[in-house]
Write an enzyme that holds these catalytic residues in place. Sequence first.
Site, mmCIF file in Angstrom:
data_model
loop_
_atom_site.group_PDB
_atom_site.id
_atom_site.type_symbol
_atom_site.label_atom_id
_atom_site.label_comp_id
_atom_site.label_asym_id
_atom_site.label_seq_id
_atom_site.Cartn_x
_atom_site.Cartn_y
_atom_site.Cartn_z
ATOM 1 N N CYS A 106 0.816 -1.233 0.000
ATOM 2 C CA CYS A 106 0.000 0.000 0.000
ATOM 3 C C CYS A 106 0.842 1.272 0.000
ATOM 4 O O CYS A 106 0.310 2.368 -0.199
ATOM 5 C CB CYS A 106 -0.957 -0.008 1.179
ATOM 6 S SG CYS A 106 -2.241 -1.249 0.990
ATOM 7 N N HIS B 97 -3.400 7.402 2.741
ATOM 8 C CA HIS B 97 -3.810 6.131 2.144
ATOM 9 C C HIS B 97 -5.209 5.755 2.634
ATOM 10 O O HIS B 97 -5.493 5.807 3.829
ATOM 11 C CB HIS B 97 -2.794 5.056 2.533
ATOM 12 C CG HIS B 97 -3.184 3.679 2.111
ATOM 13 N ND1 HIS B 97 -3.527 3.375 0.810
ATOM 14 C CD2 HIS B 97 -3.298 2.524 2.808
ATOM 15 C CE1 HIS B 97 -3.838 2.096 0.734
ATOM 16 N NE2 HIS B 97 -3.708 1.556 1.936
ATOM 17 N N ASN C 98 -10.243 0.387 -0.551
ATOM 18 C CA ASN C 98 -8.780 0.432 -0.532
ATOM 19 C C ASN C 98 -8.247 -0.104 -1.868
ATOM 20 O O ASN C 98 -8.313 -1.300 -2.124
ATOM 21 C CB ASN C 98 -8.280 -0.426 0.642
ATOM 22 C CG ASN C 98 -6.765 -0.437 0.761
ATOM 23 O OD1 ASN C 98 -6.059 0.048 -0.120
ATOM 24 N ND2 ASN C 98 -6.265 -1.001 1.843
HETATM 25 O O1 UT7 Z 1 -3.992 -0.999 3.203
HETATM 26 C C1 UT7 Z 1 -3.097 -1.775 3.925
HETATM 27 C C2 UT7 Z 1 -3.269 -1.591 5.342
HETATM 28 N N1 UT7 Z 1 -4.501 -2.150 5.787
HETATM 29 C C3 UT7 Z 1 -5.164 -1.557 6.738
HETATM 30 O O2 UT7 Z 1 -4.755 -0.517 7.184
HETATM 31 C C4 UT7 Z 1 -6.399 -2.238 7.288
HETATM 32 C C5 UT7 Z 1 -6.340 -2.227 8.780
HETATM 33 N N2 UT7 Z 1 -7.405 -2.945 9.424
HETATM 34 C C6 UT7 Z 1 -8.723 -2.557 9.376
HETATM 35 O O3 UT7 Z 1 -9.061 -1.640 8.681
HETATM 36 C C7 UT7 Z 1 -9.688 -3.250 10.294
HETATM 37 O O4 UT7 Z 1 -8.979 -4.057 11.191
HETATM 38 C C8 UT7 Z 1 -10.753 -4.112 9.560
HETATM 39 C C9 UT7 Z 1 -11.714 -3.215 8.804
HETATM 40 C C10 UT7 Z 1 -10.059 -5.068 8.615
HETATM 41 C C11 UT7 Z 1 -11.575 -4.911 10.592
HETATM 42 O O5 UT7 Z 1 -12.140 -4.018 11.529
HETATM 43 P P1 UT7 Z 1 -11.968 -4.261 13.094
HETATM 44 O O6 UT7 Z 1 -12.720 -3.208 13.766
HETATM 45 O O7 UT7 Z 1 -10.491 -4.357 13.380
HETATM 46 O O8 UT7 Z 1 -12.688 -5.645 13.298
HETATM 47 P P2 UT7 Z 1 -12.115 -7.011 13.906
HETATM 48 O O9 UT7 Z 1 -11.244 -7.704 12.918
HETATM 49 O O10 UT7 Z 1 -11.553 -6.717 15.260
HETATM 50 O O11 UT7 Z 1 -13.454 -7.824 14.087
HETATM 51 C C12 UT7 Z 1 -14.496 -7.400 14.988
HETATM 52 C C13 UT7 Z 1 -15.658 -8.341 14.839
HETATM 53 C C14 UT7 Z 1 -15.262 -9.818 14.878
HETATM 54 O O12 UT7 Z 1 -16.283 -10.534 15.533
HETATM 55 P P3 UT7 Z 1 -16.132 -10.948 17.080
HETATM 56 O O13 UT7 Z 1 -14.880 -11.762 17.158
HETATM 57 O O14 UT7 Z 1 -16.025 -9.650 17.825
HETATM 58 O O15 UT7 Z 1 -17.377 -11.704 17.327
HETATM 59 C C15 UT7 Z 1 -15.225 -10.211 13.429
HETATM 60 O O16 UT7 Z 1 -15.455 -11.586 13.223
HETATM 61 O O17 UT7 Z 1 -16.286 -8.152 13.566
HETATM 62 C C16 UT7 Z 1 -16.360 -9.390 12.857
HETATM 63 N N3 UT7 Z 1 -16.191 -9.116 11.442
HETATM 64 C C17 UT7 Z 1 -17.211 -8.768 10.643
HETATM 65 N N4 UT7 Z 1 -18.519 -8.618 10.867
HETATM 66 C C18 UT7 Z 1 -19.302 -8.252 9.826
HETATM 67 C C19 UT7 Z 1 -15.044 -9.111 10.695
HETATM 68 N N5 UT7 Z 1 -15.303 -8.786 9.424
HETATM 69 C C20 UT7 Z 1 -16.641 -8.570 9.358
HETATM 70 C C21 UT7 Z 1 -17.499 -8.186 8.313
HETATM 71 N N6 UT7 Z 1 -18.815 -8.030 8.603
HETATM 72 N N7 UT7 Z 1 -17.057 -7.958 7.057
#
Ligand code: UT7
Length: 333
Positions: free
Chosen positions: A116, A256, A286
């Site tokens: 990225c 970004h 993204n």
């Molecule tokens: O470009 C390169 C660099 N990349 C980035 O900068 C991306 C960085 N990361 C992020 O933007 C975020 O971590 C994500 C958008 C990928 C995920 O968001 P988050 O707030 O960190 O969510 P999480 O992974 O901590 O998941 C929270 C909950 C989980 O459920 P439990 O364990 O709390 O029951 C996930 O299973 O949300 C669940 N979850 C979803 N729910 C609905 C994960 N993906 C989804 C989804 N829809 N698509």
Amino acid sequence: MSKISAAITAVGAYVPEYILTNQILETMVDTNDEWITSRTGIKERRILKDDGKGTSYLAIKAAQNLIKKNNMNPKDIEVVIVATATPDMKAASTASFTASEIGAVNAFTFDMDAACSSFLYGMSVAASYIESGRYKNVLLIGADKMSSIVNYKDRATCIIFGDGAGAVLFEANHENLGFQDEYLRSDGTGRAYLQATYGGSSFKLTPEILEQGGQYAFQEGRTVFKNAVSSMADAAVKILERNNLTKDSVDWLAAHQANKRIIDATANRIDLHQDKVMCNIHKYGNTTSATLPLLINDYESQLKKGDNVIFAAFGGGFNWGATYLKWAYNSKH
Ligand code: UT7
């Protein structure tokens, strides 16, 4: 002779027509519009549907848009760099094919991959070529067909990424406008948390691995998120401090577009007013190497000669950093 600086003098872009909305994703994986919008800020992304077309197709379209908008002769282009994490093939370079297709027959060409941060690092390389005096211009294209490495059964990644491309032309400037400073960093211990593993030379793609979807991008979102927030903000602060810039003298932040919450956190760390924060993540998601040039393209008409623009990015590797540019022209477009 006045000092040569490297300024962006032209911009172009391309996104594919097909729009993958949050509502469509709801029918593909267990997710919903509310979750995606509140956690990422993304509403829709563009997808290049044709399997026979790759990243070069996006890069060519973006470059052609720049050339047409600015009435340029492609034969005058001296260097073509394609910043991408999804090249058409492992070899030969996507940039070589792109340059030939756009008629940049006098240019030398190569690809650059820093995930990225590819475009951010590409700005550093393009600017250095110009500042050295060896080249009059460099066409830097950021392009990625992320849909080629995204698993549309994995809700952790498929909601984030989109396809697109943006192109900028760097040329010599004698008014000290353009590229001013950079703070670029890498930490290879981060590669475990964001990678497209198999198919690389260390990770052979076998039928079994293909069966498991090993060819797709993997991300441990929470770890990447934490690192992105602190690293991008730290880099932006560093650039401001060492250039004696304040929240009032910064005109724009082009960060970004990985997650709206990461962009907001970076803007908050430098106490920047929301009006100065470029944002189009809701439209494109993204697009990896294309986020920064797509931002410049979308905001081109609002940018004014002399504006102080801070660019920042974070991505797989880990690779990250911030750069500082003085915008060089008032747009006619
Ligand atoms: O470009 C390169 C660099 N990349 C980035 O900068 C991306 C960085 N990361 C992020 O933007 C975020 O971590 C994500 C958008 C990928 C995920 O968001 P988050 O707030 O960190 O969510 P999480 O992974 O901590 O998941 C929270 C909950 C989980 O459920 P439990 O364990 O709390 O029951 C996930 O299973 O949300 C669940 N979850 C979803 N729910 C609905 C994960 N993906 C989804 C989804 N829809 N698509």
